[in-house]
Design a protein around this motif. Structure first.
Motif, PDB file in Angstrom:
ATOM      1  N   ALA A  26       0.665  -1.340  -0.140  1.00  0.00           N
ATOM      2  CA  ALA A  26      -0.155   0.086   0.006  1.00  0.00           C
ATOM      3  C   ALA A  26       0.988   1.239  -0.049  1.00  0.00           C
ATOM      4  CB  ALA A  26      -0.889  -0.021   1.302  1.00  0.00           C
ATOM      5  N   ALA A  27       2.158   1.045   0.647  1.00  0.00           N
ATOM      6  CA  ALA A  27       2.953   2.228   0.715  1.00  0.00           C
ATOM      7  C   ALA A  27       3.823   2.327  -0.346  1.00  0.00           C
ATOM      8  CB  ALA A  27       3.816   2.371   2.130  1.00  0.00           C
ATOM      9  N   GLY A  28       3.956   1.429  -1.051  1.00  0.00           N
ATOM     10  CA  GLY A  28       4.998   1.668  -2.177  1.00  0.00           C
ATOM     11  C   GLY A  28       5.420   0.109  -2.595  1.00  0.00           C
ATOM     12  N   ILE A  29       6.717   0.019  -2.754  1.00  0.00           N
ATOM     13  CA  ILE A  29       7.394  -1.272  -3.302  1.00  0.00           C
ATOM     14  C   ILE A  29       8.418  -1.677  -2.533  1.00  0.00           C
ATOM     15  CG2 ILE A  29       6.243  -1.241  -5.667  1.00  0.00           C
ATOM     16  CD1 ILE A  29       9.117  -0.388  -6.755  1.00  0.00           C
ATOM     17  N   SER A  30       8.856  -2.888  -2.580  1.00  0.00           N
ATOM     18  CA  SER A  30      10.090  -3.328  -1.894  1.00  0.00           C
ATOM     19  C   SER A  30      10.723  -4.032  -3.162  1.00  0.00           C
ATOM     20  CB  SER A  30       9.763  -4.156  -0.545  1.00  0.00           C
ATOM     21  OG  SER A  30       9.240  -5.488  -1.098  1.00  0.00           O
ATOM     22  N   ILE A  31      12.025  -3.840  -2.951  1.00  0.00           N
ATOM     23  CA  ILE A  31      12.802  -4.293  -4.114  1.00  0.00           C
ATOM     24  C   ILE A  31      13.914  -5.383  -3.502  1.00  0.00           C
ATOM     25  CG2 ILE A  31      14.421  -3.922  -6.247  1.00  0.00           C
ATOM     26  CD1 ILE A  31      13.025  -0.901  -5.955  1.00  0.00           C
ATOM     27  N   VAL A  50      11.703   9.985  -6.837  1.00  0.00           N
ATOM     28  CA  VAL A  50      11.220   9.862  -5.361  1.00  0.00           C
ATOM     29  C   VAL A  50      12.387  10.500  -4.693  1.00  0.00           C
ATOM     30  CG1 VAL A  50       9.760   7.725  -5.666  1.00  0.00           C
ATOM     31  CG2 VAL A  50      12.036   7.836  -4.531  1.00  0.00           C
ATOM     32  N   PRO A  51      11.697  11.243  -3.713  1.00  0.00           N
ATOM     33  CA  PRO A  51      12.642  11.774  -2.582  1.00  0.00           C
ATOM     34  C   PRO A  51      13.722  10.802  -1.971  1.00  0.00           C
ATOM     35  CG  PRO A  51      10.474  12.625  -1.982  1.00  0.00           C
ATOM     36  CD  PRO A  51      10.549  11.451  -2.950  1.00  0.00           C
ATOM     37  N   ARG A 105       2.947   3.382 -10.480  1.00  0.00           N
ATOM     38  CA  ARG A 105       4.165   4.229 -11.067  1.00  0.00           C
ATOM     39  C   ARG A 105       5.390   3.696 -10.871  1.00  0.00           C
ATOM     40  NH1 ARG A 105       7.507   7.697 -10.732  1.00  0.00           N
ATOM     41  NH2 ARG A 105       7.824   8.342  -8.649  1.00  0.00           N
ATOM     42  N   LEU A 106       5.885   3.327  -9.433  1.00  0.00           N
ATOM     43  CA  LEU A 106       7.252   2.660  -9.174  1.00  0.00           C
ATOM     44  C   LEU A 106       7.486   1.600 -10.105  1.00  0.00           C
ATOM     45  CD1 LEU A 106       7.058   3.519  -5.420  1.00  0.00           C
ATOM     46  CD2 LEU A 106       8.628   4.772  -7.174  1.00  0.00           C
ATOM     47  N   GLY A 107       6.434   0.680  -9.967  1.00  0.00           N
ATOM     48  CA  GLY A 107       6.614  -0.578 -10.845  1.00  0.00           C
ATOM     49  C   GLY A 107       6.966  -0.348 -12.454  1.00  0.00           C
ATOM     50  N   LEU A 148      10.446   1.160 -12.689  1.00  0.00           N
ATOM     51  CA  LEU A 148      11.306  -0.013 -12.674  1.00  0.00           C
ATOM     52  C   LEU A 148      11.315  -0.901 -14.017  1.00  0.00           C
ATOM     53  CD1 LEU A 148      10.835  -1.076  -9.090  1.00  0.00           C
ATOM     54  CD2 LEU A 148      12.912  -0.482 -10.105  1.00  0.00           C
ATOM     55  N   ARG A 149      10.125  -1.167 -14.593  1.00  0.00           N
ATOM     56  CA  ARG A 149      10.127  -1.916 -15.822  1.00  0.00           C
ATOM     57  C   ARG A 149      10.956  -1.047 -16.915  1.00  0.00           C
ATOM     58  NH1 ARG A 149       5.500  -4.191 -13.659  1.00  0.00           N
ATOM     59  NH2 ARG A 149       4.227  -2.305 -14.097  1.00  0.00           N
ATOM     60  N   GLN A 150      10.631   0.122 -16.965  1.00  0.00           N
ATOM     61  CA  GLN A 150      11.270   0.925 -17.930  1.00  0.00           C
ATOM     62  C   GLN A 150      12.813   1.005 -17.804  1.00  0.00           C
ATOM     63  OE1 GLN A 150       9.091   4.990 -18.015  1.00  0.00           O
ATOM     64  NE2 GLN A 150       7.579   3.927 -19.025  1.00  0.00           N
TER      65      GLN A 150
END
Length: 114
Positions: A15-20, A73-74, A99-101, A104-106
């Protein structure tokens, strides 16, 4: 197939973003993202290299700055979750997970063309 590709992505949405999941190469000659690699245990990781040395957290700081800049992102929105002294790390990135996913794909597909 898109579904098959999703299984290989080394990031998880929340919900807050992604973990990589990352595999970091310190003293890699340049700062950059080198695509996705599959480890011998079947896990996928995002390969990242930084110029900084792995001493006193310098490489970790460089990785966080590189990811923040690459994903737009900051710096405060990128945090090390685990792996402070390991090449394998888990990083959390705060923001819109969709958006983050896509970003990353790009980044990864851009690396594949080089």
């Amino acid at each position: 197939m898109v579904a098959n590709e999703a299984c290989k992505e080394p990031w998880r949405y929340s919900a807050a973003g992604i973990s990589i999941a990352l595999r970091v190469t310190p003293r890699g000659g340049r700062d950059g993202i080198d695509g996705i690699e599959q480890l011998s245990d079947g896990r996928s990781v995002l390969k990242v290299r930084v110029r900084a040395i792995a001493d006193g957290g310098e490489a970790n700081k460089a990785v966080l700055v590189l990811l923040a800049k690459s994903l737009g992102v900051p710096k405060a929105g990128v945090k090390l979750l685990s792996g402070a002294t390991s090449r394998l790390k888990q990083i959390a990135v705060d923001g819109d997970p969709t958006r983050l996913g896509e970003a990353l794909r790009q980044l990864v597909s851009g690396q594949a063309k080089d």
